[in-house]
Structures are given as C-alpha cells and as structure tokens.
Design an enzyme around this catalytic site. Structure first.
Site, mmCIF file in Angstrom:
data_model
loop_
_atom_site.group_PDB
_atom_site.id
_atom_site.type_symbol
_atom_site.label_atom_id
_atom_site.label_comp_id
_atom_site.label_asym_id
_atom_site.label_seq_id
_atom_site.Cartn_x
_atom_site.Cartn_y
_atom_site.Cartn_z
ATOM 1 C CE1 TYR A 34 45.649 47.302 37.226
ATOM 2 C CE2 TYR A 34 44.759 45.434 38.438
ATOM 3 C CZ TYR A 34 44.709 46.771 38.082
ATOM 4 O OH TYR A 34 43.711 47.575 38.583
ATOM 5 C CG ASP A 68 50.334 40.621 42.607
ATOM 6 O OD1 ASP A 68 49.475 39.830 43.041
ATOM 7 O OD2 ASP A 68 50.047 41.685 42.033
ATOM 8 C CE LYS A 108 40.836 39.027 42.113
ATOM 9 N NZ LYS A 108 41.212 40.309 41.588
HETATM 10 N N1 HOZ Z 1 41.440 43.778 36.919
HETATM 11 C C1 HOZ Z 1 40.681 42.580 36.935
HETATM 12 C C2 HOZ Z 1 41.306 41.494 36.157
HETATM 13 N N2 HOZ Z 1 42.702 41.467 36.132
HETATM 14 C C3 HOZ Z 1 39.277 42.780 36.439
HETATM 15 C C4 HOZ Z 1 38.424 43.249 37.533
HETATM 16 C C5 HOZ Z 1 36.943 43.322 37.205
HETATM 17 O O1 HOZ Z 1 36.569 43.931 36.225
HETATM 18 O O2 HOZ Z 1 36.174 42.769 37.963
#
Ligand code: HOZ
Length: 428
Positions: free
Chosen positions: A143, A238, A266
């Site tokens: 992802y 990534d 983040k």
């Molecule tokens: N896509 C995020 C984990 N791979 C989750 C993001 C969220 O729900 O904060």
C-alpha cells in the site's frame, strides 16, 4: 464497557462517511464498534469510556518513543506561538532536511509534503518525469497511499475491505500500474521483459507492513536492484513505515540496499501530518521549481510538523541505543506470543523485523498477499477482540503490521503475553 464509543460511533455515522476519517479504524474487518480514543501517554491509550489499552499501533508507526513524548509536546507548544503556518520558507526546514540527509543513506535532497500518499504520488511522478516512461510496477498487498494509480491490488484498508477494483479509478490510470506478487522476482523479471523501455519505476515496501508484516526473502530486493540497474528503472523504497523505525537510516541501512528514491511518512512529523520524498540531487532537481516536475503545497514544511519531527528525529539520531532496546522488547514479545500460541495449540506464523511484527494464524510461512489472505483471519478477529477486552490494542485487521514503542516496559510486555494466553484459551 464501550457505551460512549457506541454512542459516538452512532453520531459519527451521521456526519462522517462510515463514521471514521480513514477506513481501517472502523473495525470493519474485525467487526464490532470502533473504540473512540480520548488521550494517550507513553505506551497507553485511553478511550472515551475511560478504558486503558497497551498500544501496538502507535499511530501506525510514528509514536516510536510513545505518545505525547514530552520534548515533542514542548516544542510544538513553543512553535505554535510563532504561527501555525507561514506559507513561506523557514530555516527550520533546512535544519530538518540537513538532519535527514545526514541520517539516511543515498539521499542528498528531500522534499517535504503532507502525507505518505503525497510522498509516493510525487515519487512516481518524479520517476516518470525523470525517465520519460509511464508505467510502474508495484506489489500485490503493498500500500502506497490512496492516489489513483496505487489502488490496484492494494493492501491495508483496500485489502481489509476486500475491494477488488476501486470505483472512481479510471481504467486509463490503472493500466500503467503493473503488479507482481511480493517476493516473486521471476514475476517482476517477466513484467520488465514484456514492457521494454516502458517502466519508469518499481515501488516496494522493503519490509511490507500493509498485509501484516512481511519480510523480503533473501535475494528479492537485491534482485530488484539489479533489474532496475540493468533496465534504467528507478527503484523506489516506500519507507513510510520502515523509515527511522528499523534503523536511523531505515530499511536501506539495515538491509544494505540502495534505493534511487525513498518516501517517508508521519514519523518525520512525530505523528503530525507529514510525508517526504528523498533521493540524489541528480534526480531530485527535476522537481519544481528547480525542474519541471510540478509538485506544491501550502502546508508543506509546516513549522509545527517540522519542529515536532526535528525534535523526534534528533533524539533517534543521538541515541542509537533506542533501536537496540526496541529490538530486545520486540524479541521478548515475540517469544512470549509464540509460547502463548504454542501452549494453546493454535497454528501461527509470526513475522518480525526490528520493532515491526504481525501474527497470522497459518501453518505455513506468510511471504506474500496470497499467503496472508489464506490465513485463519476469523481466528484473528476473535483474537483481536479478546485482546481488546483485556486492554491490548492491536491493529484492527490482519492486513496491518503491529508497531512497538520504546515506552513499553517489561511489565507491559508481560501483561500483553498474559493477555494473549488468556485470550487464546478463551477463544480457541
Ligand atoms: N492505512 C493505515 C494503515 N496502513 C491506517 C490509517 C488509519 O486508519 O489511521
């Protein structure tokens, strides 16, 4: 026990699609009501009903030193008094760029954006602009954020919700995204051979964290590197999850493999909304305004996010022992989980690298999306809820990685292991 969360979820569904602002947190894959959080400190989160949880998500990675880490909180408070956004450059942006360039191997320049999605989107655009080619290869179950081109065979929430093809993503956009199974080098070689001089980049999570935690098999990333070199394709790591988590220099450092571009998320903002793309000058200077590959954002390099990230990354840079401690804590937890699962007589497969890990209930190794999908995810659901009831917050999907924080104490780990034993005995 969850009456306020239930009430809040009901209210949320009236004004927020599905009641949440990001799909995985809706608990769709594990069922039940999502728990609404109120505050967190160190290794613990506290929900609206006052329940305490030992946290193994850590905001999907960035809370590597625990929640509300004092120096970060103080720095944010101080900088908020200067302004929350200038829309103009600051010295702080240079300082964090210099810090990161000093920490991460093989990069000379970095561009700040506002999320991992933006970072990966920018990296692909840059790779296309640099090579003059359109196609790229990604891996099933990886992802890279929710930009259109990445939603083909994606992991994380797309896998959690079982979405095969995302409405709104046009066939034209999707046709330039080629996919191969993770850890399957021959499949990538075949794609490259079938698309000569057409592939701009291969983008990969060097340790996958969006289909559970999946480790690269020996030779896989090395093979990608060689394939890219031989075919003038850019290799993009990534490192939104692995960056500054597996080591100061991320997966590139720990695995000893060079990427042409690296994306971060983040953790660069200590949990504030940040992403970044980084690489050598020769490639990075194709980004506007140095070059013509356009990318922009008013909040990019935002002072609050920058000071939060600068404070966290400096701590990580100055204290390499943190990585050793995280490794020891993760090893301890994994050993305890293995005992808990083993004594309950359930089949399991735990993958771990550094402070990323996940447990799948399967009798075979989990090496790609199809093996992750074949695991006993019904048992994972019951395990998730049994752990939640016992005060342990795991990712609410088998298609996500667990993230450790250095705020976890031996007592927390022992409590987690005891919870796992009790949970397994209750549900098996
Ligand atoms: N896509 C995020 C984990 N791979 C989750 C993001 C969220 O729900 O904060």
């Amino acid at each position: 026990m969850y009456s306020k969360s239930e009430m809040l979820f009901g209210r949320a569904k009236q004004v927020i699609p599905g009641g949440v602002n990001s799909p995985v947190r809706a608990f769709k894959s594990v069922g039940g009501i999502p728990v609404f959080m109120e505050r967190a400190k160190g290794a613990y989160m506290y929900d609206a009903d006052g329940n305490q949880y030992i946290d193994y998500i850590n905001s999907w990675g960035p809370m590597i030193l625990g929640h509300a880490y004092e120096p970060v909180v103080k720095a944010i408070q101080e900088y908020a008094t200067y302004s929350t956004s200038f829309g103009a450059p600051t010295e702080l942006e240079i300082k964090i760029a210099e810090l990161i360039v000093g920490m991460v191997p093989n990069i000379e320049m970095i561009r700040m954006v506002n999320s991992g999605t933006e970072a990966c989107m920018t990296a692909i655009r840059l790779a296309r602009g640099y090579t003059g080619r359109n196609k790229f290869i990604k891996f099933e179950g990886c992802y890279h954020g929710h930009a259109d081109a990445f939603l083909v065979s994606a992991g994380s929430g797309v896998a959690t919700l079982g979405i095969q093809s995302v409405p709104g993503v046009t066939a034209t956009v999707a046709q330039d995204t080629l996919t191969a199974p993770y850890n399957n080098l021959p499949a990538v070689e075949q794609l490259v051979a079938e698309n000569p001089d057409e592939i701009a980049a291969i983008i990969v999570e060097p340790v996958a964290g969006n289909m559970g935690c999946i480790l690269p098999q020996p030779g896989f990333l090395e093979g990608l590197r060689q394939l890219c070199d031989a075919n003038n394709i850019l290799l993009i790591f990534d490192e939104v999850m692995t960056g500054f988590r597996l080591a100061r220099g991320g997966a590139q450092e720990i695995l000893g493999i060079r990427a042409d571009l690296v994306t971060f998320g983040k953790i660069i903002g200590a949990g504030m909304p940040v992403g970044a793309v980084a690489g050598p000058k020769e490639i990075m200077e194709h980004l506007a305004p140095a070059g013509k590959v356009y990318q922009a954002g008013t909040l990019s390099g935002n002072p609050i996010a920058m000071i939060a990230g600068y404070t966290l990354l400096q701590t990580l840079n100055d204290n390499p022992i943190i990585y050793q401690q995280l490794q020891e804590k993760s090893d301890y937890l994994v050993k305890g989980l293995k005992e808990a699962f083993g004594s309950a007589g359930v089949v399991y497969s735990i993958n771990q690298m550094g402070s990323m890990l996940s447990a799948h209930f399967a009798e075979y190794p989990i090496v790609d999306f199809s093996s992750a999908s074949g695991a006993n995810n019904e048992l994972f659901k019951r395990f998730f809820h049994a752990m939640l009831e016992r005060g342990v917050y795991l990712p609410p999907s088998a298609f996500e990685s667990w993230f450790m924080s250095n705020a976890l104490t031996t007592e927390d780990l022992d409590a987690t292991i005891a919870a796992a034993k009790a949970a397994m005995n209750a549900i098996k």
